[in-house]
Design a protein around this motif. Sequence first.
Motif, PDB file in Angstrom:
ATOM      1  N   ILE A   1      35.317  19.905 -51.939  1.00  0.00           N
ATOM      2  CA  ILE A   1      36.656  20.388 -51.776  1.00  0.00           C
ATOM      3  C   ILE A   1      36.383  21.878 -52.646  1.00  0.00           C
ATOM      4  CG2 ILE A   1      39.017  20.370 -52.926  1.00  0.00           C
ATOM      5  CD1 ILE A   1      38.577  18.281 -50.816  1.00  0.00           C
ATOM      6  N   LYS A   2      36.977  22.873 -51.975  1.00  0.00           N
ATOM      7  CA  LYS A   2      36.879  24.136 -52.360  1.00  0.00           C
ATOM      8  C   LYS A   2      38.157  24.743 -53.289  1.00  0.00           C
ATOM      9  CE  LYS A   2      33.629  25.712 -48.652  1.00  0.00           C
ATOM     10  NZ  LYS A   2      33.339  23.892 -48.450  1.00  0.00           N
TER      11      LYS A   2
ATOM     12  N   ASP B   1      39.508  27.450 -53.573  1.00  0.00           N
ATOM     13  CA  ASP B   1      40.464  28.776 -52.856  1.00  0.00           C
ATOM     14  C   ASP B   1      41.082  27.635 -51.829  1.00  0.00           C
ATOM     15  OD1 ASP B   1      39.446  30.723 -54.200  1.00  0.00           O
ATOM     16  OD2 ASP B   1      37.962  31.468 -52.702  1.00  0.00           O
ATOM     17  N   THR B   2      40.624  26.852 -51.200  1.00  0.00           N
ATOM     18  CA  THR B   2      41.503  25.940 -50.426  1.00  0.00           C
ATOM     19  C   THR B   2      42.777  25.045 -51.116  1.00  0.00           C
ATOM     20  OG1 THR B   2      39.543  25.801 -48.974  1.00  0.00           O
ATOM     21  CG2 THR B   2      41.450  24.354 -48.225  1.00  0.00           C
ATOM     22  N   VAL B   3      42.452  24.727 -52.277  1.00  0.00           N
ATOM     23  CA  VAL B   3      43.340  24.098 -52.925  1.00  0.00           C
ATOM     24  C   VAL B   3      44.427  24.926 -53.463  1.00  0.00           C
ATOM     25  CG1 VAL B   3      43.734  22.749 -55.373  1.00  0.00           C
ATOM     26  CG2 VAL B   3      41.431  22.396 -53.792  1.00  0.00           C
ATOM     27  N   LYS B   4      44.004  26.021 -53.714  1.00  0.00           N
ATOM     28  CA  LYS B   4      45.034  27.084 -54.153  1.00  0.00           C
ATOM     29  C   LYS B   4      45.903  27.285 -52.816  1.00  0.00           C
ATOM     30  CE  LYS B   4      44.380  31.046 -57.250  1.00  0.00           C
ATOM     31  NZ  LYS B   4      43.516  31.946 -57.599  1.00  0.00           N
ATOM     32  N   ARG B   5      45.536  27.324 -51.766  1.00  0.00           N
ATOM     33  CA  ARG B   5      46.401  27.616 -50.735  1.00  0.00           C
ATOM     34  C   ARG B   5      47.175  26.247 -50.354  1.00  0.00           C
ATOM     35  NH1 ARG B   5      42.253  29.182 -46.018  1.00  0.00           N
ATOM     36  NH2 ARG B   5      44.022  29.694 -44.685  1.00  0.00           N
ATOM     37  N   ILE B   6      46.622  25.164 -50.577  1.00  0.00           N
ATOM     38  CA  ILE B   6      47.418  23.966 -50.463  1.00  0.00           C
ATOM     39  C   ILE B   6      48.536  23.788 -51.403  1.00  0.00           C
ATOM     40  CG2 ILE B   6      47.264  21.456 -50.938  1.00  0.00           C
ATOM     41  CD1 ILE B   6      44.499  21.534 -49.653  1.00  0.00           C
TER      42      ILE B   6
ATOM     43  N   ALA C   1      41.144  15.941 -48.691  1.00  0.00           N
ATOM     44  CA  ALA C   1      40.097  16.124 -47.834  1.00  0.00           C
ATOM     45  C   ALA C   1      40.381  16.569 -46.496  1.00  0.00           C
ATOM     46  CB  ALA C   1      39.011  15.063 -47.813  1.00  0.00           C
ATOM     47  N   ASP C   2      41.629  15.848 -46.081  1.00  0.00           N
ATOM     48  CA  ASP C   2      42.209  15.868 -44.881  1.00  0.00           C
ATOM     49  C   ASP C   2      42.829  17.364 -44.818  1.00  0.00           C
ATOM     50  OD1 ASP C   2      41.428  13.252 -43.338  1.00  0.00           O
ATOM     51  OD2 ASP C   2      42.479  12.635 -45.158  1.00  0.00           O
ATOM     52  N   ALA C   3      43.586  17.529 -45.963  1.00  0.00           N
ATOM     53  CA  ALA C   3      44.349  18.635 -45.814  1.00  0.00           C
ATOM     54  C   ALA C   3      43.452  20.027 -45.785  1.00  0.00           C
ATOM     55  CB  ALA C   3      45.222  18.904 -47.150  1.00  0.00           C
ATOM     56  N   GLN C   4      42.309  19.907 -46.461  1.00  0.00           N
ATOM     57  CA  GLN C   4      41.465  20.948 -46.470  1.00  0.00           C
ATOM     58  C   GLN C   4      40.711  20.987 -45.044  1.00  0.00           C
ATOM     59  OE1 GLN C   4      38.294  22.285 -49.515  1.00  0.00           O
ATOM     60  NE2 GLN C   4      36.922  21.007 -48.398  1.00  0.00           N
ATOM     61  N   GLN C   5      40.495  19.931 -44.395  1.00  0.00           N
ATOM     62  CA  GLN C   5      40.184  19.808 -43.019  1.00  0.00           C
ATOM     63  C   GLN C   5      41.206  20.631 -42.271  1.00  0.00           C
ATOM     64  OE1 GLN C   5      37.122  19.287 -41.761  1.00  0.00           O
ATOM     65  NE2 GLN C   5      37.519  19.446 -39.402  1.00  0.00           N
TER      66      GLN C   5
ATOM     67  N   PHE D   1      43.146  22.939 -42.904  1.00  0.00           N
ATOM     68  CA  PHE D   1      42.971  24.424 -43.134  1.00  0.00           C
ATOM     69  C   PHE D   1      41.959  25.139 -42.480  1.00  0.00           C
ATOM     70  CE2 PHE D   1      46.388  23.891 -46.342  1.00  0.00           C
ATOM     71  CZ  PHE D   1      46.853  25.037 -46.327  1.00  0.00           C
ATOM     72  N   ALA D   2      40.840  24.284 -42.412  1.00  0.00           N
ATOM     73  CA  ALA D   2      39.513  24.745 -41.926  1.00  0.00           C
ATOM     74  C   ALA D   2      39.886  24.907 -40.425  1.00  0.00           C
ATOM     75  CB  ALA D   2      38.532  23.908 -41.984  1.00  0.00           C
ATOM     76  N   VAL D   3      40.453  24.031 -39.574  1.00  0.00           N
ATOM     77  CA  VAL D   3      40.812  24.283 -38.224  1.00  0.00           C
ATOM     78  C   VAL D   3      42.008  25.223 -37.947  1.00  0.00           C
ATOM     79  CG1 VAL D   3      41.340  22.809 -36.348  1.00  0.00           C
ATOM     80  CG2 VAL D   3      39.980  21.809 -37.962  1.00  0.00           C
ATOM     81  N   GLU D   4      42.974  25.001 -38.763  1.00  0.00           N
ATOM     82  CA  GLU D   4      44.511  25.567 -38.369  1.00  0.00           C
ATOM     83  C   GLU D   4      44.616  26.788 -39.015  1.00  0.00           C
ATOM     84  OE1 GLU D   4      47.490  22.405 -37.672  1.00  0.00           O
ATOM     85  OE2 GLU D   4      45.934  21.132 -37.991  1.00  0.00           O
TER      86      GLU D   4
END
Length: 277
Positions: free
Chosen positions: A109-110, A112-117, A65-69, A71-74
């Motif tokens: 958790i989305k 698409d973001t997991v894929k980027r992670i 969840a922090d990793a997704q956050q 990505f949302a910010v940075e």
Amino acid sequence: MAEIEQNGAIVTLFSTASAVGKTLVGTNLAAELARGGYRVCLLDLDLQFGDVCNYLQLMPESTIADAQQAFAVEGDHARVEACLTPYERDGIIFYVLANPSLLEEAYNIKPDTVKRIVQQLQTMFNYIVIDTSSMFSVLNLSMLDISTVVVFLGIVDFLPTIKNMKSGIDTLKKLNYDRNKLRIVLNRSNARTRIPMDEVTGILGETFYHILPNDFQAANASIKSGVPLVLSQGGDGLGLALRELVRRSTNQHYEEEPADGNEKNSGGLFHRLFGKG
Ligand SMILES: Nc1ncnc2c1ncn2[C@@H]1O[C@H](COP(=O)(O)OP(=O)(O)OP(=O)(O)O)[C@@H](O)[C@H]1O
Ligand SMILES: [Mg+2]
């Protein structure tokens, strides 16, 4: 942790039934690969009810969840590295990206973001081992899609579980996965079952790539102590079978033989595609 150029291999644990051993096998695969000198990250995508940190007795300060956050910010400047929790024992180390600690975070958790992670993790690790929940969700399908190898785990206690396993295998086949990508592994093989093995493989239309024995005591002791079986001294039957699963898949001093001796397969996909970095 220095970035490496190669793309890490993605090994996903999947099943069509719950409680078949995905997390136990996943934590052991990660530990055994780390024992072999690979850089490994274990990602818990059983978002709501993940057990990886319980099985390894980790108390993560950050989660996916922090990793997704981040990505949302940075955006693409986000650093997943800061959200990882190390597991270390006797000089062997691998990293865990934990599932969210709150249910509402898990819900948000989305895929698409997991894929980027995962893509970022691939630049840092030789192997990304992904533990999943037992469903054909959008998230799981997108992970199965980008996986190098899918370890499809099953137990064969009742006909309905075999039927569900078959429909899962058929679904994955329909997605046109390379035959080598899908590894069907039987767990708890000598657990009490009334269904003969040839009947099981007849129904599935598949033979097993590897077979893991049933050992409730060893599995339980490992979970209680937080030490993966492959890292405990002595190496009982289940621990050795888990080590063999990794050795076969990485071509480390293991003669390639299918588990039931019926089917030739080429194996060694991990090693051929992604040698040690
Ligand atoms: N080979 C085995 N022999 C005996 N017990 C086992 C074996 N593999 C797993 N278990 C036990 O089965 C239970 C379920 O294992 P695990 O949590 O790994 O399954 P899972 O597929 O991740 O479940 P879930 O779908 O709930 O996430 C655990 O109590 C574990 O100790
Ligand atoms: Mg699990």
